[in-house]
Design a protein around this motif. Structure first.
Motif, PDB file in Angstrom:
ATOM      1  N   SER A 116       0.979  -1.229   0.036  1.00 37.77           N
ATOM      2  CA  SER A 116      -0.028   0.319  -0.311  1.00 37.77           C
ATOM      3  C   SER A 116       1.033   1.329   0.608  1.00 37.77           C
ATOM      4  O   SER A 116       2.181   1.137   0.906  1.00 37.77           O
ATOM      5  CB  SER A 116      -1.238  -0.278   1.215  1.00 37.77           C
ATOM      6  OG  SER A 116      -1.998  -1.596   1.026  1.00 37.77           O
ATOM      7  N   GLY A 117       0.256   2.162  -0.015  1.00 40.07           N
ATOM      8  CA  GLY A 117       0.878   3.523  -0.224  1.00 40.07           C
ATOM      9  C   GLY A 117       0.053   4.605   0.416  1.00 40.07           C
ATOM     10  O   GLY A 117      -1.030   4.819   1.302  1.00 40.07           O
ATOM     11  N   GLU A 118      -0.395   6.160  -0.569  1.00 38.93           N
ATOM     12  CA  GLU A 118      -1.584   6.652  -0.174  1.00 38.93           C
ATOM     13  C   GLU A 118      -1.372   8.052   1.088  1.00 38.93           C
ATOM     14  O   GLU A 118      -1.378   9.039   1.104  1.00 38.93           O
ATOM     15  CB  GLU A 118      -2.690   6.202  -0.004  1.00 38.93           C
ATOM     16  CG  GLU A 118      -3.398   6.867  -0.795  1.00 38.93           C
ATOM     17  CD  GLU A 118      -4.000   7.364   0.800  1.00 38.93           C
ATOM     18  OE1 GLU A 118      -4.259   7.519   2.213  1.00 38.93           O
ATOM     19  OE2 GLU A 118      -4.646   8.625   0.945  1.00 38.93           O
ATOM     20  N   ILE A 119      -0.525   7.676   2.228  1.00 39.78           N
ATOM     21  CA  ILE A 119      -0.539   7.662   3.216  1.00 39.78           C
ATOM     22  C   ILE A 119       0.425   8.480   3.740  1.00 39.78           C
ATOM     23  O   ILE A 119       1.362   9.387   4.823  1.00 39.78           O
ATOM     24  CB  ILE A 119      -0.309   7.511   4.743  1.00 39.78           C
ATOM     25  CG1 ILE A 119       0.266   6.457   4.589  1.00 39.78           C
ATOM     26  CG2 ILE A 119      -2.262   6.578   4.528  1.00 39.78           C
ATOM     27  CD1 ILE A 119       0.623   5.466   5.800  1.00 39.78           C
ATOM     28  N   HIS A 120       2.218   8.912   2.878  1.00 38.24           N
ATOM     29  CA  HIS A 120       3.384   9.730   3.139  1.00 38.24           C
ATOM     30  C   HIS A 120       3.775   9.610   4.213  1.00 38.24           C
ATOM     31  O   HIS A 120       4.487   9.873   4.327  1.00 38.24           O
ATOM     32  CB  HIS A 120       2.855  11.411   2.459  1.00 38.24           C
ATOM     33  CG  HIS A 120       1.468  11.104   1.570  1.00 38.24           C
ATOM     34  ND1 HIS A 120       0.509  12.271   1.738  1.00 38.24           N
ATOM     35  CD2 HIS A 120       1.613  10.619   0.495  1.00 38.24           C
ATOM     36  CE1 HIS A 120       0.557  13.058   0.494  1.00 38.24           C
ATOM     37  NE2 HIS A 120       0.805  11.912  -0.104  1.00 38.24           N
ATOM     38  N   THR A 155      -0.001  -6.251  10.672  1.00 43.21           N
ATOM     39  CA  THR A 155       0.002  -7.304  10.878  1.00 43.21           C
ATOM     40  C   THR A 155      -1.739  -7.726  11.111  1.00 43.21           C
ATOM     41  O   THR A 155      -2.276  -7.077  11.636  1.00 43.21           O
ATOM     42  CB  THR A 155       0.413  -8.391  11.664  1.00 43.21           C
ATOM     43  OG1 THR A 155       0.627  -7.999  13.161  1.00 43.21           O
ATOM     44  CG2 THR A 155       2.004  -8.412  10.699  1.00 43.21           C
ATOM     45  N   MET A 156      -2.297  -8.643   9.751  1.00 45.06           N
ATOM     46  CA  MET A 156      -4.394  -8.968  11.002  1.00 45.06           C
ATOM     47  C   MET A 156      -3.927 -10.418  11.636  1.00 45.06           C
ATOM     48  O   MET A 156      -3.736 -11.402  10.514  1.00 45.06           O
ATOM     49  CB  MET A 156      -5.159  -9.026  10.101  1.00 45.06           C
ATOM     50  CG  MET A 156      -6.421  -8.808  10.930  1.00 45.06           C
ATOM     51  SD  MET A 156      -7.792  -8.829   9.867  1.00 45.06           S
ATOM     52  CE  MET A 156      -7.585 -10.072   8.107  1.00 45.06           C
ATOM     53  N   ALA A 157      -3.804 -10.623  12.398  1.00 44.47           N
ATOM     54  CA  ALA A 157      -4.348 -12.688  12.239  1.00 44.47           C
ATOM     55  C   ALA A 157      -5.355 -13.405  11.432  1.00 44.47           C
ATOM     56  O   ALA A 157      -6.411 -12.211  11.493  1.00 44.47           O
ATOM     57  CB  ALA A 157      -4.634 -13.039  13.911  1.00 44.47           C
ATOM     58  N   LEU A 176      -1.944 -12.239   8.943  1.00 46.27           N
ATOM     59  CA  LEU A 176      -1.348 -10.679   6.935  1.00 46.27           C
ATOM     60  C   LEU A 176      -0.640 -10.607   7.114  1.00 46.27           C
ATOM     61  O   LEU A 176      -1.425  -9.015   8.340  1.00 46.27           O
ATOM     62  CB  LEU A 176      -3.408 -10.779   6.654  1.00 46.27           C
ATOM     63  CG  LEU A 176      -3.564  -9.809   5.444  1.00 46.27           C
ATOM     64  CD1 LEU A 176      -3.347 -10.664   4.513  1.00 46.27           C
ATOM     65  CD2 LEU A 176      -5.148  -9.808   5.649  1.00 46.27           C
ATOM     66  N   ASN A 177       0.038  -9.751   6.102  1.00 47.05           N
ATOM     67  CA  ASN A 177       0.681  -8.582   6.128  1.00 47.05           C
ATOM     68  C   ASN A 177       0.386  -7.837   5.819  1.00 47.05           C
ATOM     69  O   ASN A 177       0.580  -8.307   4.242  1.00 47.05           O
ATOM     70  CB  ASN A 177       2.499  -9.384   6.071  1.00 47.05           C
ATOM     71  CG  ASN A 177       3.140 -10.224   6.933  1.00 47.05           C
ATOM     72  OD1 ASN A 177       3.698  -9.518   7.615  1.00 47.05           O
ATOM     73  ND2 ASN A 177       3.501 -11.406   6.846  1.00 47.05           N
ATOM     74  N   GLN A 178       0.898  -6.503   5.356  1.00 47.35           N
ATOM     75  CA  GLN A 178       0.863  -5.716   5.283  1.00 47.35           C
ATOM     76  C   GLN A 178       1.926  -4.738   5.280  1.00 47.35           C
ATOM     77  O   GLN A 178       2.691  -3.971   6.218  1.00 47.35           O
ATOM     78  CB  GLN A 178      -0.663  -4.813   5.420  1.00 47.35           C
ATOM     79  CG  GLN A 178      -0.075  -3.101   4.436  1.00 47.35           C
ATOM     80  CD  GLN A 178      -1.785  -2.474   4.290  1.00 47.35           C
ATOM     81  OE1 GLN A 178      -2.817  -2.698   4.106  1.00 47.35           O
ATOM     82  NE2 GLN A 178      -1.515  -1.919   5.953  1.00 47.35           N
TER      83      GLN A 178
END
Length: 474
Positions: free
Chosen positions: A373-377, A383-385, A392-394
């Protein structure tokens, strides 16, 4: 006016039958032909792609092996490609390539510091692909300078005449073209994109700030629809190397109503859901976009899936800020920024739907999924279990040229993230620190390198001030 040939800009059309299908895009002065591309001893002519008033786009399509390094030649220069997608490889990810105000007037050296670093990284160990995660240009000022759009989005004519709309279209087309060609004329960026095939997905600034989260009276007005049509035409040409009616097979919808795309290579799947074409204040995607995401989630794929979500999918509880902005007059101008997020109260059901789709991929044997992801500068990770002890990684890399917001904002988001967010019961989202960083959100221009060695993947952020931290296994 374009006064010389710019390019090649190399774009990945598709991967099939062991071949990478590529498009080389050039921008030339009107009336000036472009020399052919030479591949494996054969000349591939460049064909006219799209005409602007002060420039002509050309394209040459060709294929190279997807299981070995290769090269092509143009105008006396050899361009080497790290086109072996089946073995060890490196991918680069970048987003937010510009700024809302004055981007065309910035000093090239200051603006492109991180593009220069990325080019150096490619010289050290080549990248196979370059992923662009949204806001490839900042077109916010393109509406200025024309009476029909000067007041956009606050004031627009209610019933414009057809010839006025035609004149606006001509104005906007030139302004969008200028922004894309200005980027392609800058040395470090141009050097890199000629040697690394690009895959892009657009976000709001590729159209205008907050597109889809603005009131319907703006986006569905004649001015708004003209703006969208011009932005989409330019994005198809400069980001995807194509035009309407000629989309390569990686796109799920040949008609281009939405621009979801998927690329598959041995052990690697890349997905780019389109979060803008079908967006309204009440939906992120419509029937077509969701059907494609659902189909991909149900398709068994052995290996790693990277999903480019131009807006972060895993994030803190923003409903608190959203509620404050609605009731605070001075903050209401930022409401559209929060409406853009998956976590907005307006998109809660869509958010859960996308999270379930990602979980479906992650939980299947032999599959892993990572969100980019991007967008937030800012840079961060989350993570989400999910089921069976999996995670789940971001990874968020945002601001390759956009200067970072104040560190206070990074600290505010970090504090907000401690509240926690659980959109799906039993699956809590946590904002994590990047290795070597003290804060959960890093206010420093950055890009991301993804590396596969054998079957193992790592992620390394590169920062303008602090350099690269330790690699993160993912």
């Amino acid at each position: 006016m374009v006064n010389r040939i710019l390019g090649p800009l190399l774009i990945l059309d598709h991967v099939a039958q062991g071949r990478m299908q590529l498009a080389a895009v050039f921008v030339a002065p009107p009336g000036q032909p472009v020399p052919p591309v030479r591949v494996a001893g054969t000349d591939v002519p460049a064909q006219p792609l799209l005409a602007y008033g002060s420039a002509q786009l050309w394209r040459a399509r060709f294929a190279v092996p997807a299981d070995a390094p290769s090269f092509y030649e143009w105008n006396g220069t050899r361009f080497d490609l790290a086109s072996d997608l089946g073995g060890d490889l490196r991918l680069a990810f970048a987003s937010c390539n510009g700024e809302e105000h004055g981007d065309m007037d910035r000093d090239e050296g200051e603006r492109n510091v991180m593009w220069a670093k990325l080019a150096q990284e490619h010289r050290r160990t080549p990248f196979a692909l370059l992923l662009h995660g949204g806001d490839q240009i900042y077109a916010d000022e393109a509406t200025q300078g024309h009476p029909m759009s000067e007041g956009w989005p606050d004031t627009i004519p209610s019933d414009p005449l057809p010839h006025d709309i035609d004149d606006l279209r001509d104005h906007l087309r030139e302004r969008f073209m200028e922004r894309y060609t200005a980027q392609l004329a800058q040395a470090d960026y141009a050097w890199l994109v000629a040697r690394v095939p690009s895959l892009a997905q657009w976000d709001d600034h590729d159209i205008c700030d907050g597109w889809g989260s603005l009131p319907r009276s703006r986006t569905y007005s004649p001015v708004g629809q003209t703006l969208f049509e011009v932005a989409k035409e330019a994005a198809l040409a400069f980001q995807h190397g194509t035009i309407a009616g000629d989309l390569p097979p990686r796109f799920a919808d040949p008609e281009g109503y939405h621009l979801n795309w998927t690329i598959e290579a041995p052990g690697l799947r890349l997905m780019g859901p389109d979060l803008r074409s079908e967006r309204t204040r009440r939906q992120v995607m419509d029937t077509g976009g969701w059907a494609d995401v659902g189909a991909q989630a149900e398709t068994a794929f052995a290996g790693r899936t990277f999903v480019v979500s131009t807006v972060p999918l895993l994030g803190p509880r923003l409903s608190i800020l959203e509620a404050l902005m609605v009731v605070t007059p001075k903050m209401q101008k930022y409401e559209d920024d929060l409406r853009d997020q998956w976590q907005s109260r307006a998109h809660r059901d869509s958010w859960r739907r996308m999270l379930r789709a990602m979980m479906q991929i992650q939980e299947r044997d032999g599959q892993d999924v990572t969100i980019l992801s991007g967008e937030i500068h800012l840079a961060t990770r989350a993570t989400m279990a999910v089921g069976r002890g999996q995670v789940l990684n971001q990874l968020v890399a945002s601001g390759i040229t956009h200067r970072p917001p104040p560190r206070l904002w990074a600290r505010t988001l970090g504090a907000l993230s401690r509240v926690g967010e659980t959109p799906l019961p039993g699956h809590r989202i946590r904002i994590r620190r990047i290795p070597g960083q003290k804060l959960r959100y890093v206010a420093d221009r950055n890009m991301l390198v993804l590396e596969r060695r054998g079957a193992d993947w790592t992620a390394i952020w590169h920062f303008e001030k602090s350099g690269p931290p330790a690699a993160l296994p993912i």
